[in-house]
Each structure stands twice: as C-alpha cells, then as structure tokens.
Design an enzyme around this catalytic site. Structure first.
Site, PDB file in Angstrom:
ATOM      1  N   ASP A   1       0.829  -1.209   0.000  1.00 39.74           N
ATOM      2  CA  ASP A   1       0.000   0.000   0.000  1.00 39.74           C
ATOM      3  C   ASP A   1       0.865   1.263   0.000  1.00 39.74           C
ATOM      4  O   ASP A   1       2.096   1.199   0.018  1.00 39.74           O
ATOM      5  CB  ASP A   1      -0.921  -0.057   1.237  1.00 39.74           C
ATOM      6  CG  ASP A   1      -2.297   0.524   0.975  1.00 39.74           C
ATOM      7  OD1 ASP A   1      -2.443   1.339   0.044  1.00 39.74           O
ATOM      8  OD2 ASP A   1      -3.236   0.179   1.716  1.00 39.74           O
TER       9      ASP A   1
ATOM     10  N   ASP B   1     -10.221   3.593  -3.716  1.00 44.23           N
ATOM     11  CA  ASP B   1     -10.911   2.373  -3.267  1.00 44.23           C
ATOM     12  C   ASP B   1     -12.336   2.287  -3.808  1.00 44.23           C
ATOM     13  O   ASP B   1     -13.066   3.277  -3.885  1.00 44.23           O
ATOM     14  CB  ASP B   1     -10.989   2.345  -1.735  1.00 44.23           C
ATOM     15  CG  ASP B   1      -9.635   2.087  -1.098  1.00 44.23           C
ATOM     16  OD1 ASP B   1      -8.622   2.047  -1.818  1.00 44.23           O
ATOM     17  OD2 ASP B   1      -9.597   1.918   0.134  1.00 44.23           O
TER      18      ASP B   1
HETATM   19  C1  GLA Z   1      -6.023   1.367   1.457  1.00 41.82           C
HETATM   20  C2  GLA Z   1      -6.192   0.346   0.341  1.00 41.82           C
HETATM   21  C3  GLA Z   1      -7.318  -0.614   0.711  1.00 41.82           C
HETATM   22  C4  GLA Z   1      -6.994  -1.303   2.032  1.00 41.82           C
HETATM   23  C5  GLA Z   1      -6.755  -0.267   3.127  1.00 41.82           C
HETATM   24  C6  GLA Z   1      -6.213  -0.899   4.394  1.00 41.82           C
HETATM   25  O1  GLA Z   1      -7.139   2.193   1.533  1.00 41.82           O
HETATM   26  O2  GLA Z   1      -6.446   0.973  -0.881  1.00 41.82           O
HETATM   27  O3  GLA Z   1      -7.524  -1.563  -0.317  1.00 41.82           O
HETATM   28  O4  GLA Z   1      -5.858  -2.112   1.865  1.00 41.82           O
HETATM   29  O5  GLA Z   1      -5.801   0.720   2.695  1.00 41.82           O
HETATM   30  O6  GLA Z   1      -5.959   0.032   5.408  1.00 41.82           O
END
Ligand code: GLA
Length: 400
Positions: A147, A202
């Site tokens: 991430d 997301d």
């Molecule tokens: C980000 C990623 C998500 C998830 C969260 C976890 O937002 O894009 O897919 O992994 O972090 O904290």
C-alpha cells in the site's frame, strides 16, 4: 581474468536484483482478501475458516487460490527489527497459518505499505524492506499487497522497485500487488516492477456513486469502470491493471453484482473476492464461481476488453480471446431495462491494439450465453434481447 570475474559478479548481481519473478501471474490472480468485509477485525481463526470455505464450496474448483490478509495483522517489531503478527489475533504465528492455508491446496497472502505505517496505522515496511521480504519468505507468503499510505516524501517507482528487489532477493516467488491507487500512473512504469497495480481509489459496494470522505473518496463500480477505458494497452500476462477487489456479495443487488463481476472479467482484472465466503448466498456463489465467465477473465491471451459502442447508457464491450474467439458484454448502466438489437453483419469490430477483427460480414460465430449457460444461436441471425437495469448480457463467440 579480472574482467571475467567482474562480468560474472555483475551477472550474479543482476539475478539477485533488478527484476521481478518471471512466469508468475500469467493470468489474472484469483483469491480472497479480508479488507472489504472485515477491515481491521482479522484473526487466525477467521483466515482458517475462509480457507476451509474456499477449499470446499466450489471457489477453489473455480480457480480461486490466494487467501490474503489485508491491513491490521501486524503487531510490533522485535528488538532486531523483525515484524511480528499481533499476538492476540494470531497467537499461532504466521508460519503456522500459512502452513494451514497451504495444506488446503491454497496460497497465502499478506499486506504491507511502503511508508512507516500502514493505512490502518500499523508498522509498515519503510527501511525494513529486505528484512520483511525475508520474513515473508520464511513464513511461506505467496502474495504481497503493498500500500501507499504515509509516503508523501517517497517516489513511487523507487519505493516499489525496492520492495520488488527485496522479494526477489528473498527467493520465494511472490505475486507483488501494487496499491498506490493510480496516483503515479504505474501503468507507465510498473510492467517490470509488479504483477498488478491499482488504477484508482478504493471501491465501495455501490453501482453508481462517488462517496466523499473529505480527505479522500470512494468510487462505485461504474466510476471505476470508466477510469479503465484508456488503460487497456498497458496490461498483459504478468502485469495487470487492478480496478480494485470485488464487492460481490457485499450489499449490491444480484444484477449489480453480476454486472460488476462480468466487467471485471472483461477487463482481465485480478479477481479478489471480498465477501464472507463462510456465509454467502447461493446467488453470490453462482456469480463468483461461474466458470464460463471466469474463463473469459483467465483467457491466455490476456487482452482487456474495449468499449465498441455506447448509446443511451447501454455499452457493448468486446474482449479478444485465444483461438480467434471473442467475449461480448452488453452493460446497461440505466436503472430501467433496455432493448437491444444487434445485426452482426453491420457491426465492424476492430481492435487496433491486438490487431484483431471479428469480420462478421464473412465469418459466423456460435453464441453462448454465459449467465444462462446456454447456447444462443449464432451471428447469422439478428440478436434481439432485453438487458435488465444495472445488469449485463454476456456471450462467448466461437468461430464456426
Ligand atoms: C487502502 C487500500 C485498501 C486497504 C486499506 C487498508 O485504503 O487501498 O484496499 O488495503 O488501505 O488500510
């Protein structure tokens, strides 16, 4: 002699650094991830139960392999800096959990972040990349989602390349799933860095929406889909565009789930389910485990679909498949049903990227309705059909 030694030393250094694992992820990765349904509420019992479910409910048989823990599995680093799992949530340790997942014939995935802390505020990999990669290899990790929270002063290409090299040096093949949300246009530089890269912010389980959280936002299925349209030429076997994990079974209607899944298959996207595999409905399982639709996603050619035509919120997408076959998906973005009529011989379907053409004027294809799992005539006859709202019709076309 000195020169020969130098050349040999350099060859060794190139093989230990400077590349990703080859021959990995040649068709889009398939699995499950904990984030959408469980967020930070993860523990070893849940992961074992998910592995049990995947192994026995038809998902494994349909091609799903990876059982991936997302954020919040981490405890603290020990005195030497080695990362430990949260001792309350994962008392048996990660090696034992990976062994369990492997004993079911499945693969084990984990999550970290290129910054000092993950998005959930847990210890992440910055400055510990080689150490973490070694730890993952010792645990038996097969997949790493990496991430991008807390990375404002880092350059994405450098940070992701460091972790790629660390994984490669550790020696255990790991699918490297990059998650920097498309902020740094990874499709332009990450072909030799990761196996997939997120292309957007997301997803959220909503067909058509943009959820504003002030400092960030989440997108529905259609918003994410629209962002994929210019990116298809950057993906291929071993390096996929990732429009984020699946929300099938997480609250949309069955039609919306079907449309979401179909379009992710058309896009040759990673298929990472995000629902509770232990308690899903029959309808959800029928979507996630539809082998004929999955075959479109997993086709060896690895070419994404393109939008052939669009009118009044009805889009017709085509995906070139191996052996001169095609998949076609008609997506209805409207709430109300729409009638379609396709007179094949008048459709000029050409893909300049894959250099393919359907030649409907001279060639005839059999039609297979992939959701009804039924033959549906051929392209010699006009296709008249109704597409329900927020739903799709999906066909496979094989040359006769
Ligand atoms: C980000 C990623 C998500 C998830 C969260 C976890 O937002 O894009 O897919 O992994 O972090 O904290």
């Amino acid at each position: 002699m000195k020169r020969i030694l130098f050349i040999l030393a350099c060859a060794a250094c190139v093989s230990a650094h400077g590349q990703k694992f080859e021959q990995l992820d040649l068709t889009p990765q398939m699995g499950w991830n904990s984030w959408h349904k469980f967020q930070c509420d993860v523990n070893e019992e849940l992961i074992r139960e998910i592995a049990d479910a995947m192994a026995t409910n038809g998902m494994k048989d349909a091609g799903y392999q990876y059982v991936n823990i997302d954020d919040c599995w981490q405890g603290q680093r020990d005195a030497q800096g080695f990362i430990q799992p949260d001792p309350k949530r994962f008392p048996s340790g990660m090696k034992a959990l990976a062994d369990y997942v492997h004993s079911k014939g499945l693969k084990f995935g984990i999550y970290s972040d290129a910054g000092a802390k993950t998005c959930g505020g847990k210890p992440a990999s910055r400055g510990h990349e080689y150490q973490d990669a070694l730890t993952y290899a010792q645990w038996g990790v097969d997949y790493l989602k990496y991430d991008w929270c807390g990375c404002e002063d880092l350059k994405a290409q450098g940070a992701y390349t460091t972790m790629r090299d660390a994984l490669h040096a550790a020696g255990r093949p790991v699918v490297f799933s990059m998650c920097e949300w498309g902020d740094n246009k990874p499709w332009l530089w990450a072909k030799d860095v990761g196996n997939s890269w997120r292309t957007t912010t997301d997803i959220t389980p909503c067909f058509d929406c943009n959820v504003d959280h002030k400092t960030w936002h989440q997108w529905g299925v259609l918003q994410i889909l629209d962002a994929q349209k210019p990116l298809r030429e950057y993906a291929g076997p071993g390096h996929w565009n990732d429009p984020d994990m699946l929300e099938v079974g997480n609250g949309m209607t069955v039609s919306e789930d079907r449309a979401h899944f179909s379009m992710w298959c058309m896009l040759a996207a990673p298929l990472i389910s995000g629902n509770d595999l232990r308690s899903m409905s029959k309808e959800t399982l029928e979507i996630l485990a539809n082998k004929e639709v999955i075959a479109v996603n997993q086709d060896a050619l690895g070419v994404e679909a393109f939008e052939h035509s669009g009118k009044d919120g009805v889009e017709v997408w085509f995906k070139p498949l191996s052996n001169d076959s095609w998949a076609m998906c008609v997506l209805n973005r409207n709430i109300e049903a729409k009638q379609i009529s396709i007179d094949w011989k008048n459709e000029k379907v050409t893909d300049n990227f894959s250099k393919r053409d359907t030649h409907f004027d001279t060639a005839t294809y059999s039609l297979r309705n992939l959701w009804l799992k039924a033959d549906a005539g051929d392209t010699g006859k006009i296709l008249n059909a109704e597409v329900p709202g927020h739903d799709v019709l999906m066909f496979r076309l094989d040359k006769i």
